[in-house]
Design an enzyme around this catalytic site. Structure first.
Site, short mmCIF file in Angstrom:
data_model
loop_
_atom_site.label_atom_id
_atom_site.label_comp_id
_atom_site.label_asym_id
_atom_site.label_seq_id
_atom_site.Cartn_x
_atom_site.Cartn_y
_atom_site.Cartn_z
N GLY A 10 0.82 -1.22 0.00
CA GLY A 10 0.00 0.00 0.00
C GLY A 10 0.85 1.26 0.00
N LYS A 84 -9.38 1.75 4.82
CA LYS A 84 -9.14 3.10 5.35
C LYS A 84 -10.01 4.21 4.79
CE LYS A 84 -5.72 4.54 2.08
NZ LYS A 84 -5.84 5.92 1.73
N SER A 124 -4.13 6.28 13.90
CA SER A 124 -4.51 7.51 13.22
C SER A 124 -4.88 8.58 14.22
CB SER A 124 -5.73 7.23 12.32
OG SER A 124 -6.28 8.44 11.87
N TYR A 150 -14.46 3.35 10.53
CA TYR A 150 -13.01 3.34 10.31
C TYR A 150 -12.29 3.88 11.55
CZ TYR A 150 -8.57 5.45 9.18
OH TYR A 150 -7.26 5.84 9.25
N LYS A 154 -9.78 1.90 14.45
CA LYS A 154 -8.42 2.27 14.90
C LYS A 154 -8.39 2.34 16.42
CE LYS A 154 -6.26 2.61 10.98
NZ LYS A 154 -5.26 1.60 10.62
N1 UFG Z 1 -11.01 18.35 1.40
C1 UFG Z 1 -11.60 19.14 0.42
N2 UFG Z 1 -11.92 18.55 -0.77
C2 UFG Z 1 -11.65 17.25 -1.05
C3 UFG Z 1 -11.04 16.45 -0.04
C4 UFG Z 1 -10.76 17.04 1.17
O1 UFG Z 1 -11.86 20.33 0.64
O2 UFG Z 1 -11.97 16.78 -2.17
C5 UFG Z 1 -10.64 18.97 2.68
C6 UFG Z 1 -11.30 18.37 3.90
O3 UFG Z 1 -12.55 18.97 4.16
C7 UFG Z 1 -10.24 18.63 4.97
C8 UFG Z 1 -8.92 18.54 4.23
O4 UFG Z 1 -9.25 18.77 2.86
O5 UFG Z 1 -10.39 19.93 5.48
C9 UFG Z 1 -8.23 17.19 4.36
O6 UFG Z 1 -9.14 16.16 3.99
P1 UFG Z 1 -8.65 14.65 3.76
O7 UFG Z 1 -9.84 13.85 3.33
O8 UFG Z 1 -7.46 14.63 2.88
O9 UFG Z 1 -8.16 14.20 5.19
P2 UFG Z 1 -8.94 14.16 6.60
O10 UFG Z 1 -8.24 15.12 7.50
O11 UFG Z 1 -10.39 14.31 6.42
O12 UFG Z 1 -8.71 12.65 7.05
C10 UFG Z 1 -7.41 12.12 7.17
C11 UFG Z 1 -7.42 10.65 6.78
C12 UFG Z 1 -8.20 9.84 7.75
C13 UFG Z 1 -7.76 10.11 9.13
C14 UFG Z 1 -7.73 11.57 9.45
C15 UFG Z 1 -7.09 11.81 10.78
O13 UFG Z 1 -7.98 10.51 5.51
O14 UFG Z 1 -7.99 8.49 7.46
O15 UFG Z 1 -6.98 12.27 8.49
O16 UFG Z 1 -7.19 13.12 11.17
F1 UFG Z 1 -8.57 9.49 10.00
#
Ligand code: UFG
Length: 337
Positions: A10, A84, A124, A150, A154
């Site tokens: 991965g 995940k 996480s 998810y 964890k």
């Molecule tokens: N975001 C957007 N547009 C998108 C995707 C994300 O604006 O298409 C924003 C989200 O709202 C957030 C930021 O970008 O503010 C980061 O989003 P991600 O989905 O990249 O990451 P997350 O912080 O939501 O989640 C990540 C991991 C999870 C983990 C988490 C822990 O994906 O597995 O961090 O804090 F649990």
């Protein structure tokens, strides 16, 4: 050490494999390739000049996994295998709990039976749930305000590992709480290859830059943050991989948790600008309503890992964007190209 690396094909596993090999360890990858590619392991072999044996099995399939591991010698395990995708976990809770919990239970049983007492677990920052304060240290409450299976899986895995250690005091386990992994190996040969529409920000932006997708949706711009968009602690995957090796090399009996993050928060629009600068491509976007379950700000306090593991991040968001672009532009369809 000879390290059993579950989920080693991965995104995080493949980069961790490379850093382990660079540090003189041997790696045996266990993966079921349900969301990963053999090509990733082949490229790790190419980059490292080492052979990496692969055991293809679903660790959650107990009978098959026990049979597949029967003759495999190892001194330690790094457990990255698991499902995940946050949204998918809400739609398929039993699958998420079965895969993510059964795989850990099987691994712990095998380790105890063999007397393999060193474990590094991919946890996480999601275990912190709704942030009570930012930046979050390891003393922050866990398991409060978790919004998806998810995240619960964890949290439950951390508890399973603590209980296993209580029953077997020789076990040394490190729970690594990742913040937001991004970036790729600087060669551009390995990187993140999400299947379908990326859930996470950086791979989505990378696909917009390369022309696979048209526009980014920015999930909300009225959060109480400097520019109104969500703030996260983006950590370069090579820094993250180095954190695994630092943890592995210092394991002692007991259970200890560490934040792997940079301590610096960046907004969605910061990431957009950094990626535009690194790629020279525009990232058109629309602001849409917030994504359910998202919080305004998640940033690590990495002081404990800095001190106790003698580890810190050395790569910037700009480095991560440059390396993601090297990967994405050379592999527009990921490993399937
Ligand atoms: N975001 C957007 N547009 C998108 C995707 C994300 O604006 O298409 C924003 C989200 O709202 C957030 C930021 O970008 O503010 C980061 O989003 P991600 O989905 O990249 O990451 P997350 O912080 O939501 O989640 C990540 C991991 C999870 C983990 C988490 C822990 O994906 O597995 O961090 O804090 F649990």
């Amino acid at each position: 050490m000879r390290v059993l690396l579950t989920g080693g094909a991965g995104y995080i596993g493949s980069h961790t494999a490379l850093v382990l090999l660079d540090h003189g360890h041997e790696v045996v990858v266990l993966d079921d390739f349900s969301n990963s590619s053999r090509e990733a392991v082949r490229r790790v072999e190419e980059l490292s000049g080492s052979r990496v044996p692969v055991i293809e099995v679903d660790l959650a399939d107990r009978e098959r996994a026990l049979a597949a591991l029967a003759d495999v010698e190892f001194d330690a395990a790094i457990h990255c295998a698991g499902l995940k995708a946050v949204g998918e976990s809400v739609a398929q809770p039993s699958r998420y709990y079965r895969v993510n919990l059964d795989s850990t239970l099987t691994l712990l049983d095998v380790m105890r039976e063999r007397g393999v007492s060193k474990l590094v677990f991919s946890s996480s920052a999601t275990v912190y749930g709704d942030p009570a304060y930012v930046p979050q240290d390891e003393q922050h409450q866990v398991g409060v305000g978790l919004t998806n299976p998810y995240g619960w899986s964890k949290f439950m895995n951390e508890q399973i590992i603590r209980d296993a250690q209580a029953a077997w005091p020789e076990l040394g386990a490190v729970l690594l709480r990742y913040f937001n992994p991004v970036g790729a190996h600087p060669s551009g040969r390995i990187g993140e290859d999400p299947s379908g529409i990326p859930n996470n920000l950086m791979p989505f932006i990378a696909q917009v830059a390369v022309g696979v997708r048209e526009r980014l949706s920015v999930f909300g711009d009225t959060y109480p943050t400097p520019d109104g968009t969500g703030v996260r602690d983006y950590i370069h995957v090579m820094d993250l991989a180095e954190g695994h090796v630092a943890a592995l090399e210092r394991i002692e009996a007991g259970v200890v948790s560490y934040n792997l993050g940079s301590g610096t928060g960046s907004s969605v629009l910061d990431v957009v600008s950094a990626f535009e600068a690194a790629s020279g491509r525009p990232i058109p976007y629309d602001v849409v309503p917030p994504r359910p379950g998202d919080v305004a700000e998640v940033v690590a306090n990495p002081a404990k890992a800095n001190t106790e593991l003698d580890w810190r991040t050395t790569r910037s968001l700009a480095d991560a964007c440059r390396d993601t672009w090297a990967w994405q532009s050379a592999n527009p369809s990921g490993y399937g190209a």
